[in-house]
Enzyme design. Structure first.
Site, PDB file in Angstrom:
ATOM      1  N   LYS A 192      11.263   3.649   4.250  1.00  0.00           N
ATOM      2  CA  LYS A 192      12.315   3.585   5.280  1.00  0.00           C
ATOM      3  C   LYS A 192      13.680   3.525   4.613  1.00  0.00           C
ATOM      4  O   LYS A 192      14.629   4.175   5.033  1.00  0.00           O
ATOM      5  CB  LYS A 192      12.139   2.313   6.123  1.00  0.00           C
ATOM      6  CG  LYS A 192      10.942   2.331   7.050  1.00  0.00           C
ATOM      7  CD  LYS A 192      10.890   1.048   7.866  1.00  0.00           C
ATOM      8  CE  LYS A 192      10.442  -0.145   7.054  1.00  0.00           C
ATOM      9  NZ  LYS A 192       9.006  -0.110   6.721  1.00  0.00           N
TER      10      LYS A 192
ATOM     11  N   LYS B 230      10.596   0.999  -6.571  1.00  0.00           N
ATOM     12  CA  LYS B 230      11.138   1.274  -5.236  1.00  0.00           C
ATOM     13  C   LYS B 230      12.650   1.124  -5.315  1.00  0.00           C
ATOM     14  O   LYS B 230      13.144   0.070  -5.731  1.00  0.00           O
ATOM     15  CB  LYS B 230      10.550   0.278  -4.228  1.00  0.00           C
ATOM     16  CG  LYS B 230      10.749   0.657  -2.764  1.00  0.00           C
ATOM     17  CD  LYS B 230       9.955  -0.296  -1.867  1.00  0.00           C
ATOM     18  CE  LYS B 230       9.680   0.224  -0.483  1.00  0.00           C
ATOM     19  NZ  LYS B 230       8.800  -0.686   0.298  1.00  0.00           N
TER      20      LYS B 230
ATOM     21  N   LEU C 254       7.160  -2.705  -8.524  1.00  0.00           N
ATOM     22  CA  LEU C 254       5.940  -2.988  -7.769  1.00  0.00           C
ATOM     23  C   LEU C 254       4.687  -2.497  -8.482  1.00  0.00           C
ATOM     24  O   LEU C 254       4.745  -1.561  -9.290  1.00  0.00           O
ATOM     25  CB  LEU C 254       6.036  -2.302  -6.395  1.00  0.00           C
ATOM     26  CG  LEU C 254       7.068  -2.905  -5.444  1.00  0.00           C
ATOM     27  CD1 LEU C 254       7.460  -1.904  -4.372  1.00  0.00           C
ATOM     28  CD2 LEU C 254       6.538  -4.185  -4.820  1.00  0.00           C
TER      29      LEU C 254
ATOM     30  N   TYR D 293       1.411  -0.413  -9.093  1.00  0.00           N
ATOM     31  CA  TYR D 293       1.112   0.971  -8.737  1.00  0.00           C
ATOM     32  C   TYR D 293      -0.330   1.054  -8.263  1.00  0.00           C
ATOM     33  O   TYR D 293      -1.258   0.640  -8.962  1.00  0.00           O
ATOM     34  CB  TYR D 293       1.325   1.890  -9.944  1.00  0.00           C
ATOM     35  CG  TYR D 293       0.865   3.314  -9.715  1.00  0.00           C
ATOM     36  CD1 TYR D 293      -0.065   3.909 -10.554  1.00  0.00           C
ATOM     37  CD2 TYR D 293       1.352   4.042  -8.629  1.00  0.00           C
ATOM     38  CE1 TYR D 293      -0.494   5.208 -10.323  1.00  0.00           C
ATOM     39  CE2 TYR D 293       0.919   5.348  -8.402  1.00  0.00           C
ATOM     40  CZ  TYR D 293      -0.006   5.926  -9.242  1.00  0.00           C
ATOM     41  OH  TYR D 293      -0.429   7.205  -9.008  1.00  0.00           O
ATOM     42  N   ALA D 294      -0.528   1.571  -7.041  1.00  0.00           N
ATOM     43  CA  ALA D 294      -1.870   1.791  -6.482  1.00  0.00           C
ATOM     44  C   ALA D 294      -2.091   3.306  -6.465  1.00  0.00           C
ATOM     45  O   ALA D 294      -1.493   4.009  -5.648  1.00  0.00           O
ATOM     46  CB  ALA D 294      -1.934   1.232  -5.069  1.00  0.00           C
TER      47      ALA D 294
ATOM     48  N   ASP E 204       2.973  -7.132  10.150  1.00  0.00           N
ATOM     49  CA  ASP E 204       3.049  -5.665  10.180  1.00  0.00           C
ATOM     50  C   ASP E 204       1.831  -5.034   9.518  1.00  0.00           C
ATOM     51  O   ASP E 204       1.953  -4.090   8.740  1.00  0.00           O
ATOM     52  CB  ASP E 204       4.348  -5.222   9.473  1.00  0.00           C
ATOM     53  CG  ASP E 204       4.756  -3.828   9.936  1.00  0.00           C
ATOM     54  OD1 ASP E 204       5.666  -3.254   9.329  1.00  0.00           O
ATOM     55  OD2 ASP E 204       4.120  -3.305  10.876  1.00  0.00           O
TER      56      ASP E 204
ATOM     57  N   ASP F 107       4.471  -4.019   1.648  1.00  0.00           N
ATOM     58  CA  ASP F 107       5.560  -3.995   2.637  1.00  0.00           C
ATOM     59  C   ASP F 107       5.658  -5.301   3.427  1.00  0.00           C
ATOM     60  O   ASP F 107       5.236  -5.390   4.575  1.00  0.00           O
ATOM     61  CB  ASP F 107       5.358  -2.820   3.608  1.00  0.00           C
ATOM     62  CG  ASP F 107       6.672  -2.508   4.328  1.00  0.00           C
ATOM     63  OD1 ASP F 107       6.843  -1.399   4.813  1.00  0.00           O
ATOM     64  OD2 ASP F 107       7.530  -3.428   4.362  1.00  0.00           O
TER      65      ASP F 107
END
Ligand SMILES: COc1ccc(/C=N/Nc2[nH]nc(C)c2C(=O)Nc2cccc(NC(C)=O)c2)cc1
Length: 268
Positions: free
Chosen positions: A21, A40, A88, A90-91, A134, A151
Site C-alpha cells: 500500500k 520494504k 523483514l 524473506y518468505a 487484519d 503486515d
C-alpha cells in the site's frame, strides 16, 4: 547483540517482490553476512500525507518484539531523508492470496495445516495482548510451507474501540465491528473462521457485489457451506462464526477440534 544502525549501503538490492500500500518490497542481501531479507521501502511523504506514521510506529513496535515461527520477523529499520526502510524476513513463496487464486481452493488437509499454523501465531499474539485485526490471505506469506503472519499495520493492544473508519476488504469484519461496538481479540477468532471458509471454498463466506449487502450478510450471519465441505470443517467454521464474540471457540479449543486433529494425525 546491540541493534545496529543500518543504512541502505549495508544491502545489495535485488528484484522487486511487489508493491504494498505504502511502498515497494525488494529482495535484498546484507553485504557482510550475505543474509537474504525483504526490504520494504515506505515513502515518508505518503506516510505523513495519509497520517499513517503512528500506525507504522505501532507496526514496528509490535513486529520487532515478536519471535515466533509463524510470525514474519522484523529484523530492524532505518530511514533517510525520503524513505523509511523495514528489514523483514524473506518468505520465498510469497502471499498465500496468490497461491489461493492460482489453486482456486485448498484441499482439506492443506487448509487444516495452514489454519493450525495461523492459530499458533494468533496464540502468540493474544498471549502478548495483541489483536492482529487484519487476518486475511493477503497478509499471510508462505515460506516453504511455513505460514508467516505479516503486515501488523492494523494490530493494536487489546481491548480497544475502533477510532478510525475502516478501509480495505469488509469480508473479514465481525458483526461487532460492523455495528461499531467495543471489541477484543475475539475478532481474530471470527477472521479465522472466515479464513478457513475462504481456503476451503475459494471465496469469503459473506462476499457480495455491494458493500451494504456484505454488511447485511455479516450481521445476519448469512453464509452457505457447499456440500463438498466435510462435516468436521463445517462444524469448525460454525464454532468461530458466532455473533456473540464470547461464544466463539477459543484458540485452544480450535486446536483440539476434530477437524484439525483428524488432519494432524494424517500429516507425514
Ligand atoms: C510475484 O511473485 C512473488 C513471489 C514471491 C514473493 C515473495 N515475497 N516474499 C516476502 N517476504 N517477505 C516479505 C515482506 C515479502 C513480500 O512482501 N512479498 C510480496 C509483497 C507484495 C506482493 C507480493 N506478491 C506475491 C504474489 O506474493 C509479495 C513475491 C512475489
Amino acid at each position: 547483540n546491540e541493534p545496529r544502525i543500518w543504512t541502505l549501503q549495508d544491502f545489495e538490492i535485488g528484484k522487486a517482490l511487489g508493491k504494498g500500500k505504502f511502498g515497494h518490497v525488494y529482495l535484498a542481501r546484507e553485504k557482510r553476512t550475505h543474509y537474504i531479507v525483504a526490504l520494504k521501502m515506505l515513502s515518508k511523504r505518503q506516510l505523513l500525507e495519509s497520517r499513517m506514521e503512528r500506525q507504522l510506529r505501532r507496526e514496528i513496535e509490535i513486529q520487532s518484539h515478536l519471535k515466533h515461527p509463524n510470525i514474519l520477523r522484523l529484523f530492524g529499520y532505518f530511514w533517510d531523508e525520503k524513505r523509511i526502510y523495514l528489514i523483514l524476513e524473506y518468505a520465498p513463496n510469497g502471499e498465500l492470496f496468490n497461491e489461493l487464486r492460482i489453486e482456486r481452493k485448498f484441499s482439506e488437509p492443506k487448509s487444516a495445516n495452514y489454519i493450525e499454523q495461523v492459530i499458533n501465531a494468533l496464540m502468540c499474539l493474544h498471549e502478548n495482548n495483541i489483536i492482529h485485526r487484519d487476518i486475511k490471505p493477503e497478509n499471510l506469506l508462505n515460506s516453504c510451507g511455513v505460514i508467516k503472519i505479516s503486515d501488523f499495520g492494523w494490530s493494536v493492544h487489546a481491548p480497544t474501540t475502533r477510532r478510525k473508519t475502516l478501509c480495505g476488504t469488509l469480508d473479514y469484519l465481525p458483526p461487532e465491528m460492523v455495528c461499531r461496538e467495543e471489541y477484543d481479540e475475539f475478532i481474530d477468532h471470527w477472521a479465522l473462521g472466515v479464513l478457513t471458509y475462504e481456503f476451503l471454498v475459494g471465496e469469503p463466506p459473506f462476499e457480495s457485489r455491494e458493500p451494504r449487502e456484505t454488511y447485511r450478510r455479516i450481521e445476519g450471519l448469512q453464509y452457505n457451506v457447499p456440500s463438498h465441505i466435510s462435516e468436521e470443517a463445517r462444524d469448525f467454521i460454525s464454532k468461530l462464526l458466532k455473533r456473540n464474540p464470547y461464544e466463539r471457540m477459543s484458540l485452544e479449543e480450535a486446536l483440539e477440534h476434530p477437524w484439525l486433529v483428524k488432519h494432524r494425525n494424517s500429516m507425514v
